[in-house]
Design a protein around this motif. Sequence first.
Motif, PDB file in Angstrom:
ATOM      1  N   PRO A  34       0.805  -1.236   0.000  1.00  0.00           N
ATOM      2  CA  PRO A  34       0.000   0.000   0.000  1.00  0.00           C
ATOM      3  C   PRO A  34       0.830   1.275   0.000  1.00  0.00           C
ATOM      4  N   TRP A  35       2.007   1.258   0.656  1.00  0.00           N
ATOM      5  CA  TRP A  35       2.820   2.476   0.678  1.00  0.00           C
ATOM      6  C   TRP A  35       3.512   2.745  -0.654  1.00  0.00           C
ATOM      7  N   MET A  36       3.483   1.758  -1.549  1.00  0.00           N
ATOM      8  CA  MET A  36       4.034   1.968  -2.876  1.00  0.00           C
ATOM      9  C   MET A  36       2.954   2.452  -3.854  1.00  0.00           C
ATOM     10  N   GLN A  37       1.724   2.573  -3.384  1.00  0.00           N
ATOM     11  CA  GLN A  37       0.615   2.994  -4.228  1.00  0.00           C
ATOM     12  C   GLN A  37       0.153   4.411  -3.909  1.00  0.00           C
ATOM     13  N   VAL A  38       0.936   5.113  -3.073  1.00  0.00           N
ATOM     14  CA  VAL A  38       0.711   6.527  -2.815  1.00  0.00           C
ATOM     15  C   VAL A  38       1.969   7.263  -3.263  1.00  0.00           C
ATOM     16  N   SER A  39       1.945   8.565  -3.212  1.00  0.00           N
ATOM     17  CA  SER A  39       3.118   9.319  -3.648  1.00  0.00           C
ATOM     18  C   SER A  39       4.316   8.996  -2.765  1.00  0.00           C
ATOM     19  N   GLY A  40       5.493   9.045  -3.367  1.00  0.00           N
ATOM     20  CA  GLY A  40       6.703   8.774  -2.594  1.00  0.00           C
ATOM     21  C   GLY A  40       6.863   9.740  -1.439  1.00  0.00           C
ATOM     22  N   ALA A  41       6.478  10.986  -1.643  1.00  0.00           N
ATOM     23  CA  ALA A  41       6.591  11.983  -0.578  1.00  0.00           C
ATOM     24  C   ALA A  41       5.695  11.624   0.606  1.00  0.00           C
ATOM     25  N   ALA A  42       4.462  11.178   0.308  1.00  0.00           N
ATOM     26  CA  ALA A  42       3.537  10.816   1.389  1.00  0.00           C
ATOM     27  C   ALA A  42       4.036   9.584   2.132  1.00  0.00           C
ATOM     28  N   ALA A  43       4.494   8.574   1.403  1.00  0.00           N
ATOM     29  CA  ALA A  43       4.992   7.358   2.048  1.00  0.00           C
ATOM     30  C   ALA A  43       6.210   7.664   2.910  1.00  0.00           C
ATOM     31  N   LEU A  44       7.099   8.510   2.393  1.00  0.00           N
ATOM     32  CA  LEU A  44       8.292   8.886   3.157  1.00  0.00           C
ATOM     33  C   LEU A  44       7.917   9.629   4.427  1.00  0.00           C
ATOM     34  N   HIS A  45       6.902  10.483   4.338  1.00  0.00           N
ATOM     35  CA  HIS A  45       6.484  11.236   5.529  1.00  0.00           C
ATOM     36  C   HIS A  45       5.884  10.306   6.573  1.00  0.00           C
ATOM     37  N   VAL A  46       5.067   9.347   6.141  1.00  0.00           N
ATOM     38  CA  VAL A  46       4.499   8.391   7.092  1.00  0.00           C
ATOM     39  C   VAL A  46       5.610   7.607   7.776  1.00  0.00           C
ATOM     40  N   ALA A  47       6.581   7.156   7.004  1.00  0.00           N
ATOM     41  CA  ALA A  47       7.678   6.377   7.576  1.00  0.00           C
ATOM     42  C   ALA A  47       8.453   7.182   8.609  1.00  0.00           C
ATOM     43  N   SER A  48       8.793   8.422   8.278  1.00  0.00           N
ATOM     44  CA  SER A  48       9.547   9.235   9.230  1.00  0.00           C
ATOM     45  C   SER A  48       8.724   9.551  10.465  1.00  0.00           C
ATOM     46  N   SER A  49       7.419   9.709  10.303  1.00  0.00           N
ATOM     47  CA  SER A  49       6.542   9.944  11.450  1.00  0.00           C
ATOM     48  C   SER A  49       6.465   8.715  12.348  1.00  0.00           C
ATOM     49  N   LEU A  50       6.433   7.540  11.734  1.00  0.00           N
ATOM     50  CA  LEU A  50       6.385   6.299  12.509  1.00  0.00           C
ATOM     51  C   LEU A  50       7.666   6.089  13.310  1.00  0.00           C
ATOM     52  N   LEU A  51       8.796   6.527  12.784  1.00  0.00           N
ATOM     53  CA  LEU A  51      10.053   6.403  13.525  1.00  0.00           C
ATOM     54  C   LEU A  51       9.964   7.164  14.846  1.00  0.00           C
ATOM     55  N   THR A  52       9.429   8.386  14.795  1.00  0.00           N
ATOM     56  CA  THR A  52       9.274   9.184  16.014  1.00  0.00           C
ATOM     57  C   THR A  52       8.205   8.594  16.916  1.00  0.00           C
ATOM     58  N   LEU A  53       7.119   8.133  16.323  1.00  0.00           N
ATOM     59  CA  LEU A  53       6.031   7.548  17.110  1.00  0.00           C
ATOM     60  C   LEU A  53       6.503   6.305  17.855  1.00  0.00           C
TER      61      LEU A  53
END
Length: 309
Positions: A90-109
């Motif tokens: 699913p993260w490959m089916q959204v924009s790379g910028a959005a997927a990257l932001h979710v990933a970086s947010s999850l690292l902090t979370l």
Amino acid sequence: MNDCIPLIGQQMRQMALRWFTAEPLVRLTEQFIEYKLQESLKFGQLTVIHYRMFGGEGDKVYRAAGAVELFILASDILDDLQDQDAPGKPWMQVSGAAALHVASSLLTLSQQGMLDCTDNNDTRLALVEMMNMHLLQAANGQMLDIMNEITDEQSYLEMVKQKSSMLLSFACMAGVMLAGKPWNSVVGEYAIEIGIAAQLRNDIRDLLRWDDKSDFLQRKRTLLTLFLLESLSDEDQWIQDYFDGRLSAEDIENARARYEEACERTGTLLYGSVMSRMYYNRFEELLDSIQEAGPWKATFLQILNQEIA
């Protein structure tokens, strides 16, 4: 241990809903978590079982396990963005910028979740220091993997120790330390053995694939592709030519059967299996040396054997 999976998933969702307020971030995180729950929560299960092994009681471990799995999810997203070899996720089916932001947010979370899993300040500090130490080492290993410049067995194993093994050690040690116990060197050591054994099993699988995840087609340097290249006969020169870029993917698109025969004839598959088993056996020896593991050994091995043994 399968009964703890819904509890880990619940904690992952709760942490996201507590800290994420932007609708797109909440929506995409929920989608990615749901996908992760259908795949595997092996790392979170390792946190839970080590917490129980070392005398931990109560439900706070599920928050820690959820934090571990949020980090693993972030790592999976980043890895797929880097490799571009998993278009169906699913993260490959959204924009790379959005997927990257979710990933970086999850690292902090994930780090916040680890802080929130206990009220004991000494334990919190120990957990976060341990977490950061492991994840920084894993970052080094991931960079070595991305650069694909491995040249020999020693450098490959060092990369795996810093990457795969550090994530396993992080998951196991989170349970140990949340239970109020100090760093356990034996747990750290057997996590390294597990990580190498698991990576070698993955390498065997990816050696024979003939798609976007094929280590050969991607010219990826692993212990097995290096062994294969060193074992080629004159009739296999085309394999070396492809790996060195003198042949294109189109040039070898009908060579799968010849390639598989070369992997078998050179002993590459046998070599990978023997090496993986050697590291797995060493893990079992270390596990047997921990008295606390006795009642939990069968469950522990069941979790691992789904993918390693």
